[in-house]
Each structure stands twice: as C-alpha cells, then as structure tokens.
Design an enzyme around this catalytic site. Structure first.
Site, PDB file in Angstrom:
ATOM      1  N   PRO A  80      36.596  15.589 -41.199  1.00  0.00           N
ATOM      2  CA  PRO A  80      37.716  14.755 -41.505  1.00  0.00           C
ATOM      3  C   PRO A  80      37.838  13.354 -40.667  1.00  0.00           C
ATOM      4  O   PRO A  80      37.244  12.988 -39.983  1.00  0.00           O
ATOM      5  CB  PRO A  80      38.709  15.550 -40.553  1.00  0.00           C
ATOM      6  CG  PRO A  80      38.199  16.989 -40.633  1.00  0.00           C
ATOM      7  CD  PRO A  80      36.768  16.615 -40.530  1.00  0.00           C
ATOM      8  N   CYS A  81      37.954  12.504 -41.662  1.00  0.00           N
ATOM      9  CA  CYS A  81      37.905  10.976 -41.415  1.00  0.00           C
ATOM     10  C   CYS A  81      39.076  10.178 -41.031  1.00  0.00           C
ATOM     11  O   CYS A  81      38.972   9.197 -40.455  1.00  0.00           O
ATOM     12  CB  CYS A  81      37.283  10.151 -42.694  1.00  0.00           C
ATOM     13  SG  CYS A  81      38.546  10.393 -44.190  1.00  0.00           S
ATOM     14  N   GLN A  82      40.174  10.969 -40.988  1.00  0.00           N
ATOM     15  CA  GLN A  82      41.451  10.173 -40.528  1.00  0.00           C
ATOM     16  C   GLN A  82      41.449   9.658 -39.122  1.00  0.00           C
ATOM     17  O   GLN A  82      41.867   8.408 -38.954  1.00  0.00           O
ATOM     18  CB  GLN A  82      42.559  11.022 -40.631  1.00  0.00           C
ATOM     19  CG  GLN A  82      43.185  11.334 -42.171  1.00  0.00           C
ATOM     20  CD  GLN A  82      42.163  12.464 -42.722  1.00  0.00           C
ATOM     21  OE1 GLN A  82      41.271  13.044 -42.306  1.00  0.00           O
ATOM     22  NE2 GLN A  82      42.471  12.871 -43.969  1.00  0.00           N
ATOM     23  N   PHE A  84      39.384   8.011 -37.856  1.00  0.00           N
ATOM     24  CA  PHE A  84      38.457   6.775 -37.858  1.00  0.00           C
ATOM     25  C   PHE A  84      38.893   5.831 -38.740  1.00  0.00           C
ATOM     26  O   PHE A  84      38.416   4.744 -39.032  1.00  0.00           O
ATOM     27  CB  PHE A  84      36.991   6.932 -37.942  1.00  0.00           C
ATOM     28  CG  PHE A  84      36.403   7.985 -36.919  1.00  0.00           C
ATOM     29  CD1 PHE A  84      36.010   7.593 -35.889  1.00  0.00           C
ATOM     30  CD2 PHE A  84      36.091   9.443 -37.508  1.00  0.00           C
ATOM     31  CE1 PHE A  84      35.738   8.467 -34.829  1.00  0.00           C
ATOM     32  CE2 PHE A  84      35.961  10.251 -36.339  1.00  0.00           C
ATOM     33  CZ  PHE A  84      35.510   9.898 -35.266  1.00  0.00           C
ATOM     34  N   ASN A 120      31.278   9.390 -44.357  1.00  0.00           N
ATOM     35  CA  ASN A 120      32.552   9.116 -43.623  1.00  0.00           C
ATOM     36  C   ASN A 120      33.153   7.842 -43.805  1.00  0.00           C
ATOM     37  O   ASN A 120      32.256   7.119 -44.785  1.00  0.00           O
ATOM     38  CB  ASN A 120      32.445   9.448 -42.174  1.00  0.00           C
ATOM     39  CG  ASN A 120      33.679  10.203 -41.658  1.00  0.00           C
ATOM     40  OD1 ASN A 120      34.612   9.581 -41.241  1.00  0.00           O
ATOM     41  ND2 ASN A 120      33.558  11.468 -41.079  1.00  0.00           N
TER      42      ASN A 120
END
Length: 352
Positions: A80-82, A84, A120
C-alpha cells in the site's frame, strides 16, 4: 515462469504478468473484496487472505516448493502506497503500513526467487533516503546477491492512458538486469501517448447513478443536483475555474490549491493518476470528458488497462478503490515481458 503476488489487491500486477506469459500461482492480500475479485479472475491460482504481518514464511511453502526447482519464480510486491504519497508524507503520525516492504524481506530471504518486481509511489524512494524502507531493501537485495535496477517511470510511456509516475524496481539473481525501453512517447514507434478516449470510447453512455444492465462494473456514482450543474459548467480537460460564482464552493473561494477536484478529463490526453477515489467527481479530475458524471468503475478499469472480462466484486466504493489501488496492467505486462526476455538470454548464455 511462475508469479507470486504479494499485496496483490484485485490483481493488476497478476493480470499484466499473465498477459506477459507468466503462470499466476499465488495472490496474498488481507482485503476481503480484493480477495473475492482475485479469486474470480484467477481461478487456477491460490489465494491467502491474510495480513502479511501475521503470515509466516512457512505458510506459503506448499505453493512454492513444488515449483521452485523446475521453473524460475518471480515475487511481486506492491505494498500500500498511501503512507508515501505526497498528501501523507508530511503526516508525522506512525503508520504501520510503512514497514510492509520490510515484511516482504522475510519471504525473499527464505525462497530466493530468481526475480523480484516492486512498484510503488515515488515517495517511497525519498522518505528517509539513507535509512528508509526502500534504501534498506536495496541493501538487503545486494547482500543476497541480487542485481537490481530502479527508477521512477511515467506509466503513459508504457502504454497506460494516465500521467502516473511510479517507482519501479526489478531484480535478478541470474545476472545484471536493466529496464525495458518505453513503448510510447518521444523516441518510440508510438510517439502519441495513449489517451482517455481511446480507452473508454467503446463504452455506452450511462447517467450519473446509473448501472449498465449488461456490462460488468459500468456503474457511475450519483450526483447531487448542484454537482450536476457544476459538471455541466466544466469543459472537457478543464476544472472548477470554469464555474460561475454561484456554483463555487465556499472553501474554494480565494483558494488556488486542489485545482483538479471537480475537473473533467481531456479526451485526447492521458488522464491524471487514478486514486482510490477515482469514481468521485469531488476527489480529482475524474469527470467524464463528454457525459455529465464521474467516470464509472469500468471506465476506470479501462484506464488501468484491465480487459473487459475482468470483473470486480464488492460495492461501488470498494470496486472503485480496488481499481484505483491496482498496478496498471499494461505497465506490469511490459516488465513481465522484460523479465521473460532476461531469463531466455540467461538460458542461452548458460548453454554456451
């Protein structure tokens, strides 16, 4: 080659790898609706519906050991990229998701896949540059004897109709590996970038709040009467700056930021990057370029290069989130093909 999809979500990476010729063996994710979608679209693959932080290395052994010595394996990890993202980078609160890439270390160390693929947001690379999760992962790969390459790529240069910048890493234990060349844009045979209209024009019109009776996931969120007036006042490719004064939200008066919200996509350009709220008019430039509504789940899926027979399960919010979270299929396919070509070169050199 066999692919294992960590943090698989609904299966964007798996779909791209499948189109590149890899066999999809296993998906891993803890989201219930994503698990349902993955199982629906990859019926011959196995799926583990669990948080990776509670998953032991031995738990995937039945899916890895039988194939390990006969065919090369590829581990993909798109955590999950949220944490960053630009919006979250300034948030100093502890986010447990920031160490998910570190959890992936355990599985790479235990099974030593021939290849690793990571995707990502670019922010993953810049967070705490020397000691952050990505820097630690690079050191870890080098220690295990992997060659690796990484860079920030623009998804539209790999056939995705989005201006989406992503950090991609590919690694190999079999020899030096480099990035595939872009397929679209300057210096390629397809100089014109893929556009929104090329991706969605085949879909029949629907109204805001309508569900198409025969096309899976061609469903659009409803609009209030006021927001319907707002999108009607917005030209294709433009924003809320088109609106007359009586339609402007109070919070937007004398505020130039967040200019994409309530915007419409341009027909003949790539869209802006899709997010988990990509079917909501008020959360980005997600208005349909022609019809007076936000894009449908199916249109969002087309902008992520999912084939029409790929069906998303869950309610409207969940399916939109699954699509927005996914790795674009076309981009994953290009990197999957590059990995396959690398392995064929390795085999050829080995026979000499």
């Amino acid at each position: 080659m066999i692919f294992y999809d960590f943090f698989s979500g609904c299966g964007g990476t798996s779909q791209g790898m499948r189109e590149a010729g890899l066999t999809i063996k296993l998906g891993i994710d803890f989201d219930r609706d994503s698990a349902l979608t993955y199982r629906k679209n990859f019926p011959t693959a196995r799926f583990i519906e669990r948080d990776i932080r509670q998953l032991k290395v031995k738990d995937i052994a039945p899916h890895v050991s039988a194939s390990k010595r006969r065919r090369p394996i590829v581990f993909g990890a798109c955590a999950p990229c949220q944490p960053f993202s630009k919006q979250r980078r300034s948030d100093r609160r502890v986010d447990a998701r920031k160490d998910l890439l570190g959890e992936f270390h355990r599985f790479v160390r235990a099974y030593l896949p021939e290849y690793v693929f990571i995707e990502n947001v670019p922010g993953l690379q810049s967070v705490d540059d020397k000691e952050g999760p990505f820097a630690r992962f690079l050191k870890f790969l080098t220690k295990l004897g992997y060659w690796h390459a990484h860079q920030v790529v623009v998804a539209s240069h790999y056939g995705v109709p989005q201006h989406r910048r992503r950090l991609v890493l590919i690694a190999s234990r079999l020899g030096p590996i480099s990035f595939p060349k872009p397929t679209h844009g300057p210096g390629t045979r397809r100089r014109k970038l893929p556009s929104v209209w090329e991706a969605i024009r085949h879909l029949p019109p629907i109204a805001a709040g309508e569900v198409h009776p025969s096309i899976a996931n061609h469903r659009a969120a409803n609009l209030s009467p006021l927001n319907l007036l707002r999108i009607k006042a917005t030209r294709a490719g433009s924003t809320r700056k088109d609106w007359p004064a009586d339609l402007v939200l109070e919070c937007h008066r004398d505020h130039d930021g967040h200019s994409d919200v309530y915007g419409r996509m341009a027909k003949n350009l790539p869209s802006s990057a899709l997010t988990t709220r990509c079917i909501s008019l008020s959360n980005g430039r997600f208005g349909h370029p022609v019809q007076h509504r936000a894009i449908s789940v199916r249109e969002a899926a087309c902008l992520q290069n999912f084939p029409m027979n790929f069906e998303f399960l869950g309610n409207l919010e969940s399916t939109g989130r699954q699509v927005g979270n996914a790795v674009p299929v076309a981009m994953a396919r290009v990197f999957g093909k590059a990995i396959g070509q690398h392995y064929r070169r390795y085999q050829k050199e080995k026979r000499r």
